[in-house]
Design an enzyme around this catalytic site. Structure first.
Site, PDB file in Angstrom:
ATOM      1  N   GLY A  84       0.862  -5.741   5.985  1.00  0.00           N
ATOM      2  CA  GLY A  84      -0.938  -5.012   5.561  1.00  0.00           C
ATOM      3  C   GLY A  84      -1.779  -5.557   5.907  1.00  0.00           C
ATOM      4  O   GLY A  84      -2.629  -5.793   7.103  1.00  0.00           O
ATOM      5  N   MET A 134      -2.863   1.517   4.669  1.00  0.00           N
ATOM      6  CA  MET A 134      -3.546   1.134   3.835  1.00  0.00           C
ATOM      7  C   MET A 134      -5.182   2.589   4.072  1.00  0.00           C
ATOM      8  O   MET A 134      -5.350   3.281   5.072  1.00  0.00           O
ATOM      9  CB  MET A 134      -4.471  -0.080   4.043  1.00  0.00           C
ATOM     10  CG  MET A 134      -3.574  -0.820   4.461  1.00  0.00           C
ATOM     11  SD  MET A 134      -3.934  -2.932   5.016  1.00  0.00           S
ATOM     12  CE  MET A 134      -3.317  -2.631   6.872  1.00  0.00           C
ATOM     13  N   GLY A 181       3.833  -7.756   1.210  1.00  0.00           N
ATOM     14  CA  GLY A 181       2.822  -8.399   0.042  1.00  0.00           C
ATOM     15  C   GLY A 181       2.805 -10.132   0.128  1.00  0.00           C
ATOM     16  O   GLY A 181       3.703 -10.292  -0.170  1.00  0.00           O
ATOM     17  N   GLY A 182       1.211  -9.705   0.574  1.00  0.00           N
ATOM     18  CA  GLY A 182       1.416 -11.429   1.267  1.00  0.00           C
ATOM     19  C   GLY A 182       1.870 -12.116   2.207  1.00  0.00           C
ATOM     20  O   GLY A 182       2.212 -13.364   2.034  1.00  0.00           O
ATOM     21  N   CYS A 216      -0.124   2.181  -6.249  1.00  0.00           N
ATOM     22  CA  CYS A 216      -0.885   2.673  -5.938  1.00  0.00           C
ATOM     23  C   CYS A 216      -2.235   2.125  -7.425  1.00  0.00           C
ATOM     24  O   CYS A 216      -1.337   3.123  -8.183  1.00  0.00           O
ATOM     25  CB  CYS A 216      -1.807   3.582  -5.021  1.00  0.00           C
ATOM     26  SG  CYS A 216      -3.657   3.691  -5.034  1.00  0.00           S
ATOM     27  N   LYS A 243       7.271   3.603  -1.887  1.00  0.00           N
ATOM     28  CA  LYS A 243       6.885   1.968  -2.041  1.00  0.00           C
ATOM     29  C   LYS A 243       6.178   2.323  -3.210  1.00  0.00           C
ATOM     30  O   LYS A 243       5.837   2.889  -4.333  1.00  0.00           O
ATOM     31  CB  LYS A 243       5.779   2.527  -1.179  1.00  0.00           C
ATOM     32  CG  LYS A 243       4.702   1.127  -0.858  1.00  0.00           C
ATOM     33  CD  LYS A 243       3.717   0.839   0.538  1.00  0.00           C
ATOM     34  CE  LYS A 243       3.339  -0.645   0.012  1.00  0.00           C
ATOM     35  NZ  LYS A 243       1.674  -0.086  -0.429  1.00  0.00           N
ATOM     36  N   HIS A 265       6.223  -3.812  -2.897  1.00  0.00           N
ATOM     37  CA  HIS A 265       5.062  -5.247  -2.904  1.00  0.00           C
ATOM     38  C   HIS A 265       5.474  -5.800  -4.031  1.00  0.00           C
ATOM     39  O   HIS A 265       5.757  -5.040  -5.128  1.00  0.00           O
ATOM     40  CB  HIS A 265       3.793  -3.945  -3.326  1.00  0.00           C
ATOM     41  CG  HIS A 265       2.656  -4.786  -3.675  1.00  0.00           C
ATOM     42  ND1 HIS A 265       1.299  -4.413  -3.152  1.00  0.00           N
ATOM     43  CD2 HIS A 265       2.703  -6.267  -2.734  1.00  0.00           C
ATOM     44  CE1 HIS A 265       0.481  -5.356  -3.591  1.00  0.00           C
ATOM     45  NE2 HIS A 265       1.300  -6.262  -2.991  1.00  0.00           N
TER      46      HIS A 265
END
Ligand SMILES: Cc1cc2nc3c(=O)[nH]c(=O)nc-3n(C[C@H](O)[C@H](O)[C@H](O)COP(=O)(O)O)c2cc1C
Length: 326
Positions: A225, A11, A204-205, A92, A131, A163
């Site tokens: 994250g 991050m 993710g989530g 990203c 990633k 992700h």
């Protein structure tokens, strides 16, 4: 479950060296990540001189860029600095990334990404991972991802962090790109089922311990994250439930250990802001949260001695020891 892997998600603005030290106090088992670093930044700033600290063991560096040669140059230095893996950011969606032609838009250029992987492979012996996202735009189609995996696998990558969303490159901010595109864990499972010869990590989530446990039994591991950033004590939960570590470290113990690291740096002139900014959420979801944030804020704003954190009146000793955090 002890052999399963949990990764802290990279991050920007968060997973810096101080944050990683803080996280390591809370979890001995989580695998750490740097934030995304472009190859140019790495090569042309003092980032290249940073050596991994012993406490940061299992630290992956995440690189971004689209020039294979630059990846090669970075990799040689990275190997000598103690990192354990090199990760390519192909997920990203920020404006900067789109203009520079790296990050998620490289899902459209699997051959180029494969060249980058080859160059890293020829330049060092570290493991390589990627990633990425499930796809680009609004189509729920996995063709781009399959092509990316096919090409990069042949080039020498066998580890992927997905992700579980698409990236929408035009019109959504990075923040919205982490929330609006639908989470599709089932599609990540399709990828897992298609490729038996790669390691696959779900991202993710993920916020709930039982959900994490379930997914960890299906995938090779997970990457988390925001939940960890927003609620660092959640790591204590993970340590207990996944890694069978019953220590139940208290917030006071976390702060004591962190100060051993931070006080000497503070004396050397590193700002309290840089040293303390990641500790704001330590009391997340407790009655002391507001007071703690104000307390830290005052130390930063008024440039007080960092050791004053010790005087925070509300360290919840007993409550933490007795009750099981969830
Ligand atoms: C503040 C912030 C910065 C991020 N920076 C990066 C980054 O440098 N590289 C990257 O691959 N992903 C980055 N991400 C995305 C996360 O790594 C992760 O994929 C995303 O937040 C979804 O996981 P989560 O729901 O567990 O947070 C960032 C996310 C946040 C919230």
């Amino acid at each position: 479950m002890k052999n399963k892997r949990i990764y802290l998600a990279p991050m920007v603005g968060r997973t810096d060296e101080h944050y990683r030290m803080f996280i390591r106090i809370l979890s001995k088992n989580i695998n750490l990540y740097t934030e995304m670093i472009t190859c140019d930044t790495f090569l042309h700033t003092d980032r290249k001189s940073y050596s991994v600290k012993p406490e940061e063991n299992n630290l992956t560096i995440q690189l971004a860029g689209s020039d294979p040669k630059k990846y090669g140059l970075c990799s040689k230095i990275i190997e000598s600095k103690g990192y354990s893996e090199i990760n390519l950011n192909i997920g990203c969606p920020s404006d900067k990334v789109i203009k520079g032609e790296f990050g998620a838009c490289l899902m459209n250029s699997p051959n180029l990404v494969a060249e980058c992987v080859s160059e890293i492979k020829n330049s060092c012996s570290l493991p390589i991972s990627i990633k990425t996202r499930l796809g680009l735009g609004y189509e729920e189609d996995l063709t781009l991802l399959f092509e990316l995996i096919d090409k990069t696998k042949t080039a020498g990558c066998n580890k992927y962090f997905i992700h579980a969303r698409n990236a929408i490159l035009n019109g959504l901010s990075p923040k919205k790109n982490r929330r609006i595109p639908k989470l599709r864990y089932d599609d990540v499972l399709k990828v897992k089922n298609k490729y038996s010869d790669i390691k696959l990590y779900l991202n993710g989530g993920l916020e709930d311990i039982s959900e994490i446990k379930n997914n960890i039994s299906v995938f090779d591991g997970v990457m988390i994250g925001r939940k960890i950033y927003d609620d660092p004590m959640f790591l204590r939960n993970l340590e207990r439930e996944i890694f069978d570590d019953k220590k139940n470290i208290t917030r006071k113990e976390v702060v004591d250990q962190y100060l051993k690291y931070a006080e000497p740096l503070s004396k050397q002139g590193i700002s309290n802001y840089l040293l303390l900014r990641h500790l704001f959420s330590l009391y997340y979801n407790t009655s002391s949260s507001k007071k703690w944030k104000k307390y830290i804020h005052d130390i930063i704003q008024c440039d007080k001695k960092i050791m004053l954190i010790n005087n925070f009146k509300e360290y919840i000793y007993e409550e933490e020891k007795i009750s099981s955090y969830s």
